[in-house]
Scaffold this active site. Structure first.
Site, PDB file in Angstrom:
ATOM      1  N   ASP A   1     -20.798  31.910   2.909  1.00 23.22           N
ATOM      2  CA  ASP A   1     -19.697  31.332   3.566  1.00 23.22           C
ATOM      3  C   ASP A   1     -18.713  30.761   2.565  1.00 23.22           C
ATOM      4  O   ASP A   1     -18.960  29.782   1.881  1.00 23.22           O
ATOM      5  CB  ASP A   1     -20.532  30.097   4.364  1.00 23.22           C
ATOM      6  CG  ASP A   1     -19.520  29.345   5.023  1.00 23.22           C
ATOM      7  OD1 ASP A   1     -18.123  29.492   5.043  1.00 23.22           O
ATOM      8  OD2 ASP A   1     -19.727  28.355   5.877  1.00 23.22           O
TER       9      ASP A   1
ATOM     10  N   HIS B   1     -20.354  29.355   8.447  1.00 22.54           N
ATOM     11  CA  HIS B   1     -21.728  29.663   9.172  1.00 22.54           C
ATOM     12  C   HIS B   1     -21.930  28.562  10.199  1.00 22.54           C
ATOM     13  O   HIS B   1     -23.054  28.847  10.977  1.00 22.54           O
ATOM     14  CB  HIS B   1     -22.790  29.644   8.091  1.00 22.54           C
ATOM     15  CG  HIS B   1     -23.009  28.228   7.594  1.00 22.54           C
ATOM     16  ND1 HIS B   1     -22.303  27.514   6.422  1.00 22.54           N
ATOM     17  CD2 HIS B   1     -24.242  27.411   7.745  1.00 22.54           C
ATOM     18  CE1 HIS B   1     -22.765  26.505   6.098  1.00 22.54           C
ATOM     19  NE2 HIS B   1     -23.919  26.439   7.067  1.00 22.54           N
TER      20      HIS B   1
ATOM     21  N   ILE C   1     -35.163  12.245  -1.574  1.00 18.76           N
ATOM     22  CA  ILE C   1     -34.050  11.154  -2.353  1.00 18.76           C
ATOM     23  C   ILE C   1     -34.632   9.942  -2.290  1.00 18.76           C
ATOM     24  O   ILE C   1     -34.562   8.898  -3.040  1.00 18.76           O
ATOM     25  CB  ILE C   1     -32.708  11.392  -2.200  1.00 18.76           C
ATOM     26  CG1 ILE C   1     -31.842  10.722  -3.074  1.00 18.76           C
ATOM     27  CG2 ILE C   1     -32.305  11.014  -0.833  1.00 18.76           C
ATOM     28  CD1 ILE C   1     -31.879  11.167  -4.550  1.00 18.76           C
ATOM     29  N   GLU C   2     -35.269   9.653  -1.045  1.00 19.37           N
ATOM     30  CA  GLU C   2     -35.848   8.361  -0.779  1.00 19.37           C
ATOM     31  C   GLU C   2     -36.987   7.994  -1.515  1.00 19.37           C
ATOM     32  O   GLU C   2     -37.488   6.848  -1.839  1.00 19.37           O
ATOM     33  CB  GLU C   2     -36.147   8.285   0.737  1.00 19.37           C
ATOM     34  CG  GLU C   2     -34.924   8.277   1.612  1.00 19.37           C
ATOM     35  CD  GLU C   2     -34.471   9.684   1.982  1.00 19.37           C
ATOM     36  OE1 GLU C   2     -33.693   9.848   2.986  1.00 19.37           O
ATOM     37  OE2 GLU C   2     -34.967  10.684   1.412  1.00 19.37           O
TER      38      GLU C   2
ATOM     39  N   GLU D   1     -23.885  18.978   0.099  1.00 21.84           N
ATOM     40  CA  GLU D   1     -23.667  19.775   1.233  1.00 21.84           C
ATOM     41  C   GLU D   1     -24.501  19.289   2.400  1.00 21.84           C
ATOM     42  O   GLU D   1     -25.564  20.412   2.601  1.00 21.84           O
ATOM     43  CB  GLU D   1     -23.365  21.073   0.908  1.00 21.84           C
ATOM     44  CG  GLU D   1     -22.644  22.112   1.941  1.00 21.84           C
ATOM     45  CD  GLU D   1     -23.547  22.487   3.199  1.00 21.84           C
ATOM     46  OE1 GLU D   1     -23.617  21.651   4.178  1.00 21.84           O
ATOM     47  OE2 GLU D   1     -24.010  23.700   3.259  1.00 21.84           O
TER      48      GLU D   1
ATOM     49  N   ARG E   1     -17.073  27.377   2.758  1.00 25.06           N
ATOM     50  CA  ARG E   1     -17.720  26.183   2.268  1.00 25.06           C
ATOM     51  C   ARG E   1     -17.878  26.173   0.815  1.00 25.06           C
ATOM     52  O   ARG E   1     -17.413  25.043   0.321  1.00 25.06           O
ATOM     53  CB  ARG E   1     -19.073  26.422   2.909  1.00 25.06           C
ATOM     54  CG  ARG E   1     -20.287  25.746   2.207  1.00 25.06           C
ATOM     55  CD  ARG E   1     -21.632  26.050   2.718  1.00 25.06           C
ATOM     56  NE  ARG E   1     -22.797  25.617   1.943  1.00 25.06           N
ATOM     57  CZ  ARG E   1     -23.014  25.794   0.745  1.00 25.06           C
ATOM     58  NH1 ARG E   1     -22.504  26.918   0.080  1.00 25.06           N
ATOM     59  NH2 ARG E   1     -24.296  25.345   0.280  1.00 25.06           N
TER      60      ARG E   1
ATOM     61  N   SER F   1     -37.462  20.769  -0.675  1.00 22.77           N
ATOM     62  CA  SER F   1     -37.742  22.148  -0.321  1.00 22.77           C
ATOM     63  C   SER F   1     -38.354  23.035  -1.533  1.00 22.77           C
ATOM     64  O   SER F   1     -37.853  22.454  -2.881  1.00 22.77           O
ATOM     65  CB  SER F   1     -36.678  22.987   0.180  1.00 22.77           C
ATOM     66  OG  SER F   1     -37.021  24.415   0.437  1.00 22.77           O
TER      67      SER F   1
ATOM     68  N   ASP G   1     -34.470  18.099  -4.235  1.00 21.75           N
ATOM     69  CA  ASP G   1     -34.462  18.802  -3.180  1.00 21.75           C
ATOM     70  C   ASP G   1     -35.852  18.635  -3.023  1.00 21.75           C
ATOM     71  O   ASP G   1     -36.906  18.813  -3.853  1.00 21.75           O
ATOM     72  CB  ASP G   1     -34.125  20.252  -3.256  1.00 21.75           C
ATOM     73  CG  ASP G   1     -33.692  21.068  -1.643  1.00 21.75           C
ATOM     74  OD1 ASP G   1     -32.656  21.240  -1.636  1.00 21.75           O
ATOM     75  OD2 ASP G   1     -34.533  20.842  -1.179  1.00 21.75           O
TER      76      ASP G   1
ATOM     77  N   GLY H   1     -29.990  17.270  -2.193  1.00 18.67           N
ATOM     78  CA  GLY H   1     -30.269  18.494  -1.523  1.00 18.67           C
ATOM     79  C   GLY H   1     -29.533  19.639  -2.071  1.00 18.67           C
ATOM     80  O   GLY H   1     -28.827  20.533  -1.438  1.00 18.67           O
TER      81      GLY H   1
ATOM     82  N   GLU I   1     -29.500  17.939  11.942  1.00 19.35           N
ATOM     83  CA  GLU I   1     -30.621  18.053  10.908  1.00 19.35           C
ATOM     84  C   GLU I   1     -30.683  16.537  10.129  1.00 19.35           C
ATOM     85  O   GLU I   1     -31.571  16.452   9.465  1.00 19.35           O
ATOM     86  CB  GLU I   1     -30.241  19.019   9.842  1.00 19.35           C
ATOM     87  CG  GLU I   1     -30.415  20.467  10.140  1.00 19.35           C
ATOM     88  CD  GLU I   1     -29.959  21.593   9.418  1.00 19.35           C
ATOM     89  OE1 GLU I   1     -30.642  22.686   9.230  1.00 19.35           O
ATOM     90  OE2 GLU I   1     -29.117  21.038   8.389  1.00 19.35           O
TER      91      GLU I   1
END
Length: 532
Positions: A215, A475, A292-293, A308, A218, A266, A264, A242, A317
Site C-alpha cells: 500500500d 488497503h 506496550i502496556e 501505524e 500508506r 506479535s 510488537d 506495533g 482493531e
C-alpha cells in the site's frame, strides 16, 4: 495446544511408583526418571545453533565458543541471570534458531516471558545438565572469594549447591504438575483464545504485512514525512508502537534518530529483528517483544512516537488505545506524535451496480434462487472499493481525533452529521465511511475542520493521505453500510440528518459496532452494523 507446550509433557512424564521395592521408591521419589540413566550410554546434548551433539554441556559450550563465537557462561554473567533466567536463555536461543532467527542478547527482557520456561526440545539434556554446569560456576565463585578458611569455603559452597539443587527440583515439579493437570483436566490447562491473542496471532504471518507494505499511499506517507523532516528526528529517541516488519523504525533510524525502540506483541518481531540486523541498524534500533502496556522501555521518555495503528473505519482493531497509553506513559511534554490527527467522514451512496453485485447476486445463481444467503447481509460492514460516482452526497467529517489530546473515553462516541443529496436518486442504498490522516511538524499546528487530505499536500501544507474513493485506493478501502429499508426517492438538495454512534463490541473488544439514526423529509430510520 501450542507446540512448545506439547514438548513439556514429553519431558515431564512421571515414572510409575513401585510400592514394593524401597530402593526403587527412593530412586523415584520425585516421580521423575533419572536424568542420567543407569546404563553407560549418555543422552547427547544438542548444540544451541547447529545439528551437532556432544557428550556433556561443558563440551557443548566449548564448541559454541569456538564454532559460533558464543560464550554461554559470559553471556549468563553479563545478563546477571539466575537459575530460571538461565533456563529461559537456553529455550530462547533454541526458539530463535528453530525459526532461523539470530538471537539478540542485548537484554534479558527479550526472554523474560514465562513461556521460555517450557522446554523447546523433548528430553533436552542441556536443561538436565544445567545444575552440574552451574554448580561448577559456583565453585569458581567461591575460589575467587578472597582470603577465607577452607571450612568457610566448603560451607558457602554447600549452601549454594543446596539452593541450586532445590531450584532444579522445584522446576521439575512445576513441569510435572502441569503434565498431571493436563492428564486430569486437559480443557482447564489449554490456553484460552482471547481477543488479544487472536489479534496478535493474525499479524504473525507474511500476508498482512505484504498487503500493508504494498500500500504505497500508506507507506510513502510515513516515509515522506520522516525523510522530509530529518531535522525533527536527528538525535531523537523514537518509539515505534506495533512495529510489524520494522520498516517505520528503519525509516526513523535512517533519518538520524539516536535511538529507536520497536515494540510488537506479535511473533513478527522476530522477523523485524532480523531485518534490522541485516540492514546494519541493530546499534540504533532495539526490538522488544510484548504489549506496550506490559514491556519496560529502556528509557523513561521518548521524543517521538510513530505508529501505524489505523484499522477499518479507523478504529477497528482498537490499537489506538495502546498508542494513547504509550503517549501518556512515555512521550516527553514537547514530544511529537506521527501521525498527528485523523478525521472520520461519512457520505450517502446510491449504486445499482454495487447492489446487484453484492446483494441481488443471490437471487439467481445458475438458475436457482439462493435468497436465504441474503439474510442479515446488511448487518455487517462491507469493506470494498466504492466508485466516486457512487456517492450521492458530499462527504462530511463527523469525528476528529487529534492525537495529542484525544482520550480513551473519546473512542466510543455519538456525533451528529448532516448530508445534502447532490442529484435526485431512487433510494439511499448505503452510507460510506472512510478516514483521512494528517502528519504535522509541531504540536501547535492546527488542522481545520474543513481540511481534506486529498488537497492538503497539494496546497503545500504537509503530508496527508485519504482512504476515500477520490484518490488512489489503499488497503483500508471504504466501509459500506448497506441500508435495510429503502428510503424512496431523494431529491436534489434534500437533507439527511442524524447521529452516528461508535462503540466497542461487547463480544470482542477489538471489534466495533456502528449505530446510525437518521431522518429525511419523508421518514425516520435507525440501524446497527457490525465491523468484525
Amino acid at each position: 495446544m501450542a507446540p512448545e507446550t506439547q514438548s513439556v509433557y514429553a519431558i515431564a512424564a512421571p515414572v510409575p511408583q513401585d510400592t514394593e521395592g524401597d530402593s526403587d521408591k527412593e530412586e523415584n521419589e520425585d516421580g521423575w526418571e533419572d536424568a542420567e540413566p543407569d546404563h553407560e550410554e549418555e543422552t547427547p546434548v544438542l548444540c544451541l545453533f547447529c545439528p551437532e551433539t556432544f557428550p556433556t554441556p561443558t563440551k557443548l559450550f566449548e564448541h559454541c565458543e569456538g564454532a559460533h563465537q558464543f560464550d554461554f557462561k559470559s553471556t549468563r554473567k553479563a545478563l546477571d541471570l539466575d537459575f530460571y533466567g538461565t533456563i529461559k536463555l537456553v529455550n530462547y536461543i533454541r526458539t530463535s534458531t528453530a525459526s532461523s532467527c539470530i538471537p539478540d542478547f542485548s537484554s534479558k527482557s527479550l526472554f523474560e516471558d514465562e513461556k521460555f520456561l517450557q522446554p523447546v526440545l523433548e528430553d533436552d539434556a542441556l536443561l538436565f545438565g544445567l545444575d552440574e554446569v552451574l554448580g561448577e560456576e559456583e565453585v569458581g565463585v567461591v575460589e575467587e572469594g578472597g582470603a577465607v578458611s577452607d571450612a568457610e569455603k566448603v560451607k558457602e559452597l554447600e549452601a549454594r549447591l543446596s539452593s541450586l539443587s532445590q531450584q532444579f527440583r522445584e522446576y521439575k515439579e512445576v513441569v510435572n504438575r502441569t503434565f498431571e493437570a493436563q492428564l486430569a483436566e486437559p480443557d482447564k490447562v489449554e490456553t484460552k483464545r482471547d481477543d488479544d491473542s487472536h489479534y496478535f496471532h493474525s499479524y504473525a504471518g507474511n500476508g498482512i504485512h505484504e498487503t500493508m507494505l504494498k500500500d504505497t499511499v500508506r507507506t510513502d506517507a510515513y516515509r515522506d514525512f520522516i525523510y522530509e523532516n530529518k531535522h525533527l528526528f536527528k538525535d531523537k529517541v523514537v518509539l515505534d508502537v506495533g512495529c510489524g516488519t520494522g520498516v517505520l523504525s528503519m525509516f526513523c533510524a535512517k533519518a538520524g534518530a539516536k535511538r529507536v525502540i520497536a515494540v510488537d506483541n506479535s511473533e513478527i518481531i522476530d522477523k523485524a529483528r532480523e531485518h534490522i540486523f541485516e540492514n546494519g541498524l541493530s546499534d540504533i534500533i532495539t526490538c522488544l517483544h510484548g504489549k506496550i502496556e506490559e514491556v519496560i522501555l529502556p528509557v523513561k521518555k521518548v521524543d517521538i512516537i510513530v505508529s501505524e495503528w489505523m484499522g477499518y473505519l479507523l478504529l477497528y482493531e482498537a490499537m489506538l488505545d495502546s498508542v494513547l497509553y504509550a503517549r501518556d506513559r512515555y512521550l516527553a511534554p514537547d514530544g511529537l506524535m506521527v501521525p498527528s490527527e485523523c478525521k472520520i467522514l461519512i457520505a450517502a451512496m446510491h449504486d445499482s451496480d454495487f447492489m446487484n453485485e453484492n446483494v441481488n447476486f443471490w437471487n439467481h445463481i445458475y438458475g436457482f434462487s439462493m435468497r436465504a444467503m441474503k439474510e442479515k447481509i446488511r448487518e455487517d460492514v462491507i469493506v470494498d472499493i466504492v466508485k466516486p460516482e457512487s456517492l450521492a452526497s458530499d462527504s462530511v467529517v463527523f469525528c476528529s481525533l487529534p492525537l495529542y489530546t484525544v482520550k480513551d473515553s473519546d473512542l466510543a462516541f455519538t456525533r451528529p452529521f448532516g448530508l445534502s443529496i447532490r442529484d435526485t436518486i431512487e433510494s439511499l442504498d448505503a452510507f460510506v465511511i472512510y478516514f483521512d490522516t494528517f502528519f504535522t511538524t509541531s504540536r501547535e499546528e492546527f488542522i481545520p475542520e474543513t481540511a481534506r487530505a486529498e488537497s492538503w499536500k497539494m496546497q503545500d501544507k504537509g503530508v496527508a493521505f485519504t482512504t476515500g474513493p477520490f484518490m488512489q485506493t489503499t488497503h483500508w478501502r471504504q466501509g459500506v453500510l448497506l441500508v435495510e429499508k429503502k428510503s424512496g426517492i431523494l431529491k436534489n438538495g434534500e437533507k439527511i440528518e442524524g447521529e452516528i454512534t461508535y462503540r466497542k463490541s461487547s463480544k470482542n473488544s477489538r471489534e466495533y459496532e456502528v449505530d446510525i439514526s437518521w431522518k429525511t423529509d419523508e421518514k425516520k430510520e435507525q440501524q446497527l452494523w457490525y465491523m468484525r
